[in-house]
Design an enzyme around this catalytic site. Structure first.
Site, PDB file in Angstrom:
ATOM      1  N   SER B  45      44.521  34.652  30.397  1.00  0.00           N
ATOM      2  CA  SER B  45      44.242  33.482  31.235  1.00  0.00           C
ATOM      3  C   SER B  45      43.767  32.322  30.384  1.00  0.00           C
ATOM      4  CB  SER B  45      43.164  33.830  32.269  1.00  0.00           C
ATOM      5  OG  SER B  45      43.578  34.897  33.087  1.00  0.00           O
ATOM      6  N   LYS B 164      40.014  45.514  32.061  1.00  0.00           N
ATOM      7  CA  LYS B 164      39.184  44.334  31.841  1.00  0.00           C
ATOM      8  C   LYS B 164      38.734  43.864  33.206  1.00  0.00           C
ATOM      9  CE  LYS B 164      38.965  39.528  30.381  1.00  0.00           C
ATOM     10  NZ  LYS B 164      39.692  38.289  29.977  1.00  0.00           N
ATOM     11  N   SER B 166      36.648  41.134  35.040  1.00  0.00           N
ATOM     12  CA  SER B 166      36.030  39.825  34.809  1.00  0.00           C
ATOM     13  C   SER B 166      35.152  39.388  35.963  1.00  0.00           C
ATOM     14  CB  SER B 166      37.126  38.770  34.572  1.00  0.00           C
ATOM     15  OG  SER B 166      37.767  38.998  33.339  1.00  0.00           O
ATOM     16  N   GLY B 189      34.783  41.052  31.195  1.00  0.00           N
ATOM     17  CA  GLY B 189      35.307  39.736  30.843  1.00  0.00           C
ATOM     18  C   GLY B 189      34.260  38.658  31.049  1.00  0.00           C
TER      19      GLY B 189
END
Lengths: 298, 298, 298, 298
Positions: B45, B164, B166, B189
């Site tokens: 991202s 991951k 986040s 994250g």
């Protein structure tokens, strides 16, 4: 350009091997051409555009242009995350003969996106586009809502001619209509509130449901236009039930199944979208049968 | 494969004409190679991957492979909306020499997406992928959260080696770690909760902040590993302030500005992301100067 | 005043005729007195305080004061919607011998409530209160979250000595602890993240779960205090499962049922809260049996 | 009982010393009696009922009964968190001569509240109440929304005669009206969508704005009843702006200020609600002056 009335958000048929089927897409349009639909939206959310490659999208644009009857307005979904790619897609749509671009908001970098970002993005696209554009606010998919102040500000741009607002929030229509130029068109994307939207100043609608039940959606628009408010209120209630069961609760898989029942080429959605669960089918069969044109008129 | 430690979510530098600058990207990696970073995440991202064309993405994959020092683990972001395209990107990343694919959730058709959709999607990708995959839950951008039950279910797949997460929700780490296989790696994250995440069983982190302050992020990881809890708690507080001001409040534009201050090639983000506002710069200058390696050690 | 350690948010037992049962309440405290609990919270959310009359609340305050062993800190929930009523309740609690008031945010007029409202409200209460107060942020019930800036600002008031933060958001603890005076106590209200909260600087917790499993909650606190991080991480996982099944998923009815299983006077909640559904009981029986003090030590 | 038309949600005037001023409350009603308002709502959200003691509330109930002209329907807000207290307040309101009870949802224990809780709660209240009741869904304050299925189910109860829905969600009206008994009254609580609500089958409205601008709200209702849709659409737009600036953006403080401007006894709200900020006043002065009865007719 008369951007009013009912536009179906067209679905994308896939062949058994998963490839896009432009020939089935054209078959659908041939039937839609005989209805009172005002035009067509190709590559919208309902068209699974975010699941298609560029080549697949262009095949559908070409097929749509070829199959649409004269006088049907052609609208292409062209919104991408980046401003530059949105402009590129918009120009391509114009080159395929589309008359209007429907541009959804960018939506990935939500913490960084604000009114200033949307103003800059949409003005850049509108400046560069050879065809007029419609804003497109669809938080159910994007998590992003265009609010009244930015809509009103963008409505001043000569190449931004309207908005598709899929929120179903009638208050926004009430607020935007008197503040925007008189020829700025608010189209609702929410079939369950089509009539109250029209009564509040919307000029029409872009509806997934109109891919399965175009006659009924057009009929409601006509009832409103003729001032038949009581009949409009009654048909609105029936459309709201149909829309909820077919579209809201079962998404594209439900809509495509309803299309199959009506003789259109619906088929299955593309993964990760899953096919309609068996136990959801009966309710849709019932609703579609109640909403057949003949049934309504009887 | 030792998937632990700190991985920066790499940014994508652009030239003045707006084109991707693989040579600047490689210059950044050359410097990162001298730190204790465990590897690199390309096309995440933070890399503005949703704003890049396929060719641009591949140029970065090639550059990353070329510039990374031996021993640095190479992770490529490969999540797309469609299952098929996600598989295609994952295979491509593998062919470029990447060792792990980071696969964010599909996120557009939210009303249709549920646990069953995620199970099917991720299993299809993991089955087809030549390299192991990491799940990626990032609701701040996608509006979609992977919940404990589906994470635990997917953790059983031999080719799904971790996640991951986040969200910054520590409770999920507390829940997932004991229910998943012992070698399933939870990576956070979220820099502001790196230490509590590690204390709750996370094995490391993929952090945007680590693109600007890699030494400090690695230092916190080492403090935890050495059981220096008091020092870890203190450094965590400082990193939380830096992360909030640089990343949370100013997104990629803020991170790139902090990178510029540290001598990396940050630059401007791509539209529709706007450059950092002038009035936001001073606070970042202060924080970066406080977090310079020398300052911390003094 | 040593505001640290584990405090149970006490439940309110009702007789078969629905009336409040102070004698059962006292019986519970008599048992809790033999544990390592640091004190008691009377008339909190878990105590169904919003379902009690003023007289019922005062009967419980009196009973709590009477039954609590010396050295157990007495905290009373006194937050009401109006500032004046909050002050009145706080003074009353002080007159009953309570040492600290736990003051939840006002929460009805959300659109009008903002940082300025909270500053004014809490300062007025703290100025007028004869006893120190704890802020109380519990959005799961109120829909209102106290954010870092207003917490830090209020922490400067000499009569505001801490906060119960029930959000479970560890980042807020990381942010508040270094910005507030050194003796400002952050207490978490979230059992699933008790250990990471402590590791991030919290001084203790006010927990519904501690009404059913006081020994285990105290044990986790002690493990942390003794620097036994690996053991703390492991017990935290077990407490998280228990808390989720007992409290998060079944609310006060679940907690009271778990108390019944442990020999406390739990009983039924007051309407509109419904009794625990039969099918939810087995899971709670299992979890409680696994968490019995003996079982843990074995 | 003709529950249709426009009902103001009455405000509570306070004296300079902060005490409730029933004499000012009566003075307001004396003026409202000369308008086309269908009745009055005492002790609603707008009446700051959650900030009042029981004695203060009863003083207002008595004053309302005394001052209301014959033929004005009297509605009392009686919703409390506990079922028993709601019943007690409802009986008290009936004993004061109120004809209908407006019962907001319980809202504190959100994680435990679900459809089953609302069915049980409302049926218990309706069974015990000597007067008919209106459901009240006001998520802007409570965080709780009554959804179509539970509304339709509760509409079958002979003593539940309607609902005040303050969500502004027109789709819910479209759904509820055809599924509920023909004499079940949907009243909207949202002035910005009064006309679309009526066009969708609502029978009237309970509006905060009607405490400041009763004539305009009644006028819109009459336009709709006379089938003057174009005029209704136009007045709706003007009312939407007024409602947004006065009520939505400035809450009770804004409404009371607008009342002051119109010669009613508005005054200040009770703490923790803060007085209207000076800089917000000018916009309200302008809007009220534009909406004066004379201005509209000219």
């Amino acid at each position: 350009m008369n951007v009013s009335g009912i536009f179906p958000a067209l679905t994308t048929p896939f062949r058994d091997d998963g490839s896009v089927a432009p020939e089935q897409f054209k078959a659908n349009l041939t039937r839609y051409n005989r209805t009172g639909l005002a035009g067509y939206v190709v590559l919208g959310s309902t068209g699974e555009s975010v699941l298609l490659s560029r080549a697949e999208g262009e095949a559908l644009l070409a097929a749509g242009k070829e199959a649409a009857a004269p006088g049907k307005l052609l609208i292409a979904g062209t919104g991408a995350e980046s401003t530059a790619e949105t402009i590129a897609r918009t120009k391509r749509a114009a080159s395929f003969g589309y008359q209007i671009a429907l541009v959804k908001t960018p939506y990935y970098y939500k913490p960084a996106y604000n009114g200033a970002v949307y103003l800059r993005h949409y003005r850049s696209v509108a400046d560069a586009s050879p065809i007029p554009i419609l804003l497109y606010s669809v938080p159910v998919f994007t998590g992003i809502t265009l609010e009244t102040p930015e809509i009103v500000e963008l409505a001043k741009h000569p190449n931004i001619i309207g908005i598709k607002d899929s929120t179903g929030v009638i208050q926004r229509i009430v607020e935007v209509v008197p503040q925007a130029p008189a020829d700025f068109r608010v189209l609702t994307g929410s079939a369950p509130v089509l009539y109250p939207a029209l009564a509040s100043g919307a000029k029409g609608a872009i509806l997934a449901l109109a891919s399965a039940l175009p006659e009924r959606c057009v009929e409601l628009f006509e009832l409103f236009r003729n001032g038949q408010h009581a009949e409009a209120q009654e048909l609105q209630q029936r459309l709201a039930f149909a829309s909820k069961a077919i579209v809201s609760e079962n998404s594209i898989a439900g809509l495509k199944y309803a299309m199959d029942l009506r003789g259109y080429r619906g088929g299955l959605p593309r993964l990760p979208l899953l096919p309609l669960a068996e136990e959801k089918k009966q309710r849709i069969v019932e609703l579609v049968s109640q909403m057949e044109p003949a049934a309504v008129r009887a």
